[in-house]
Design a protein around this motif. Structure first.
Motif, PDB file in Angstrom:
ATOM      1  N   UNK A   1     -45.161  13.687  18.915  1.00  0.00           N
ATOM      2  CA  UNK A   1     -46.386  12.917  18.854  1.00  0.00           C
ATOM      3  C   UNK A   1     -46.575  12.151  20.161  1.00  0.00           C
ATOM      4  N   UNK A   2     -47.788  12.242  20.714  1.00  0.00           N
ATOM      5  CA  UNK A   2     -48.085  11.524  21.956  1.00  0.00           C
ATOM      6  C   UNK A   2     -48.219  10.036  21.688  1.00  0.00           C
ATOM      7  N   UNK A   3     -47.779   9.250  22.650  1.00  0.00           N
ATOM      8  CA  UNK A   3     -47.958   7.814  22.489  1.00  0.00           C
ATOM      9  C   UNK A   3     -49.412   7.464  22.797  1.00  0.00           C
ATOM     10  N   UNK A   4     -49.918   6.393  22.185  1.00  0.00           N
ATOM     11  CA  UNK A   4     -51.316   6.022  22.390  1.00  0.00           C
ATOM     12  C   UNK A   4     -51.581   5.673  23.859  1.00  0.00           C
ATOM     13  N   UNK A   5     -52.796   5.977  24.308  1.00  0.00           N
ATOM     14  CA  UNK A   5     -53.171   5.624  25.673  1.00  0.00           C
ATOM     15  C   UNK A   5     -53.503   4.135  25.742  1.00  0.00           C
ATOM     16  N   UNK A   6     -53.401   3.576  26.931  1.00  0.00           N
ATOM     17  CA  UNK A   6     -53.786   2.184  27.161  1.00  0.00           C
ATOM     18  C   UNK A   6     -55.256   2.184  27.564  1.00  0.00           C
ATOM     19  N   UNK A   7     -56.086   1.686  26.657  1.00  0.00           N
ATOM     20  CA  UNK A   7     -57.532   1.722  26.832  1.00  0.00           C
ATOM     21  C   UNK A   7     -58.061   0.319  27.087  1.00  0.00           C
ATOM     22  N   UNK A   8     -58.661   0.122  28.238  1.00  0.00           N
ATOM     23  CA  UNK A   8     -59.272  -1.163  28.567  1.00  0.00           C
ATOM     24  C   UNK A   8     -60.734  -1.168  28.158  1.00  0.00           C
ATOM     25  N   UNK A   9     -61.223  -2.332  27.761  1.00  0.00           N
ATOM     26  CA  UNK A   9     -62.617  -2.488  27.348  1.00  0.00           C
ATOM     27  C   UNK A   9     -63.239  -3.568  28.228  1.00  0.00           C
ATOM     28  N   UNK A  10     -64.230  -3.160  29.028  1.00  0.00           N
ATOM     29  CA  UNK A  10     -64.890  -4.088  29.944  1.00  0.00           C
ATOM     30  C   UNK A  10     -66.372  -4.137  29.592  1.00  0.00           C
ATOM     31  N   UNK A  11     -66.771  -5.242  29.007  1.00  0.00           N
ATOM     32  CA  UNK A  11     -68.160  -5.436  28.638  1.00  0.00           C
ATOM     33  C   UNK A  11     -68.875  -6.323  29.627  1.00  0.00           C
ATOM     34  N   UNK A  12     -70.157  -6.045  29.808  1.00  0.00           N
ATOM     35  CA  UNK A  12     -70.985  -6.823  30.721  1.00  0.00           C
ATOM     36  C   UNK A  12     -72.435  -6.429  30.474  1.00  0.00           C
ATOM     37  N   UNK A  13     -73.352  -7.208  30.998  1.00  0.00           N
ATOM     38  CA  UNK A  13     -74.754  -6.782  30.953  1.00  0.00           C
ATOM     39  C   UNK A  13     -74.952  -5.608  31.911  1.00  0.00           C
ATOM     40  N   UNK A  14     -74.157  -5.551  32.987  1.00  0.00           N
ATOM     41  CA  UNK A  14     -74.300  -4.514  34.012  1.00  0.00           C
ATOM     42  C   UNK A  14     -75.765  -4.423  34.443  1.00  0.00           C
ATOM     43  N   UNK A  15     -76.292  -5.545  34.874  1.00  0.00           N
ATOM     44  CA  UNK A  15     -77.721  -5.657  35.191  1.00  0.00           C
ATOM     45  C   UNK A  15     -77.939  -6.217  36.593  1.00  0.00           C
ATOM     46  N   UNK A  16     -77.618  -5.454  37.638  1.00  0.00           N
ATOM     47  CA  UNK A  16     -77.048  -4.116  37.726  1.00  0.00           C
ATOM     48  C   UNK A  16     -75.525  -4.162  37.883  1.00  0.00           C
ATOM     49  N   UNK A  17     -74.850  -3.006  37.768  1.00  0.00           N
ATOM     50  CA  UNK A  17     -73.417  -2.960  38.079  1.00  0.00           C
ATOM     51  C   UNK A  17     -73.228  -3.127  39.590  1.00  0.00           C
ATOM     52  N   UNK A  18     -72.303  -4.006  39.982  1.00  0.00           N
ATOM     53  CA  UNK A  18     -72.150  -4.378  41.391  1.00  0.00           C
ATOM     54  C   UNK A  18     -70.750  -4.052  41.917  1.00  0.00           C
ATOM     55  N   UNK A  19     -70.552  -4.330  43.195  1.00  0.00           N
ATOM     56  CA  UNK A  19     -69.224  -4.186  43.785  1.00  0.00           C
ATOM     57  C   UNK A  19     -68.254  -5.220  43.200  1.00  0.00           C
ATOM     58  N   UNK A  20     -68.773  -6.307  42.649  1.00  0.00           N
ATOM     59  CA  UNK A  20     -67.926  -7.266  41.934  1.00  0.00           C
ATOM     60  C   UNK A  20     -67.334  -6.635  40.676  1.00  0.00           C
ATOM     61  N   UNK A  21     -68.167  -5.903  39.917  1.00  0.00           N
ATOM     62  CA  UNK A  21     -67.669  -5.173  38.751  1.00  0.00           C
ATOM     63  C   UNK A  21     -66.616  -4.154  39.184  1.00  0.00           C
ATOM     64  N   UNK A  22     -66.896  -3.460  40.278  1.00  0.00           N
ATOM     65  CA  UNK A  22     -65.961  -2.445  40.771  1.00  0.00           C
ATOM     66  C   UNK A  22     -64.606  -3.071  41.081  1.00  0.00           C
ATOM     67  N   UNK A  23     -64.605  -4.248  41.687  1.00  0.00           N
ATOM     68  CA  UNK A  23     -63.341  -4.906  42.017  1.00  0.00           C
ATOM     69  C   UNK A  23     -62.556  -5.249  40.750  1.00  0.00           C
ATOM     70  N   UNK A  24     -63.231  -5.757  39.732  1.00  0.00           N
ATOM     71  CA  UNK A  24     -62.556  -6.048  38.459  1.00  0.00           C
ATOM     72  C   UNK A  24     -61.919  -4.766  37.915  1.00  0.00           C
ATOM     73  N   UNK A  25     -62.671  -3.667  37.956  1.00  0.00           N
ATOM     74  CA  UNK A  25     -62.170  -2.395  37.433  1.00  0.00           C
ATOM     75  C   UNK A  25     -60.998  -1.871  38.251  1.00  0.00           C
ATOM     76  N   UNK A  26     -61.058  -2.039  39.551  1.00  0.00           N
ATOM     77  CA  UNK A  26     -59.937  -1.591  40.392  1.00  0.00           C
ATOM     78  C   UNK A  26     -58.673  -2.372  40.068  1.00  0.00           C
TER      79      UNK A  26
END
Length: 191
Positions: free
Chosen positions: A1-26
């Motif tokens: 059985x495979x172990x569960x993946x590590x899934x991150x959840x990032x919520x935002x208005x994304x209005x618009x998605x910016x390089x700031x969002x990209x940095x958080x994701x990186x």
């Protein structure tokens, strides 16, 4: 059985998605196998963003170009949750509970929090913030790129000179810039 993946959840208005969002994701990509980007369908803090469908399209442009080191996926679950309770904000706690049920046995979830939402005065406004902390691990990004969607919108909505407009666009990935320009978004008198 495979172990569960590590899934991150990032919520935002994304209005618009910016390089700031990209940095958080990186930053978050180092701790996750995959990250779900969840645009808000009805924001709890009375924000009035572009229509949901346009923000999902912008987000798709964003993830098609974003280089983070782990896969990114757009998740429109908030729209489904809003349909179940029209007129009521979709709270982070409710989103995380629904995702936990949906990904049971397949993934371990954690909540990704940007530096703005990590500030106590903001975090304490979150519905069931204490329960979120007790139920799911939280990854909090540090502020390395100080770009806010509101700042980008203000520049794009103003009737400033072309140099200022370009400065605002430079806070976005090129594919998001092109989507905004091609759809005439954020300019005065438009959606």
């Amino acid at each position: 059985m495979m172990s569960p993946i590590k899934l991150g959840v990032f919520g935002s208005a994304f209005d618009p998605p910016t390089l700031g969002h990209l940095d958080v994701l990186q930053q978050a990509a180092t701790c996750h196998d995959c990250i779900l980007l969840v645009p808000s369908a009805f924001h709890a803090f009375d924000k009035n963003p572009l229509p949901f469908g346009l923000r999902v399209q912008m987000l798709q442009c964003f993830i098609d170009e974003a280089e983070t080191g782990c896969p990114l996926e757009v998740c429109d679950l908030e729209a489904e949750l809003l349909e179940q309770n029209p007129g009521r904000p979709v709270y982070t706690y409710d989103l995380m509970a629904a995702l936990t049920s949906q990904y049971r046995d397949k993934a371990t979830l954690s909540f990704i929090r940007g530096p703005d939402n990590a500030r106590p005065d903001t975090w304490n406004r979150f519905y069931k913030s204490q329960e979120i902390e007790e139920t799911w691990p939280i990854f909090t990004a540090t502020e390395r790129v100080a770009i806010r969607s509101s700042e980008v919108r203000n520049i794009l909505e103003s009737e400033k000179i072309a140099d200022d407009l370009q400065q605002g666009l430079n806070m976005l990935l090129p594919s998001v810039q092109a989507f905004i320009i091609n759809n005439n978004l954020y300019q005065t008198g438009n959606p």
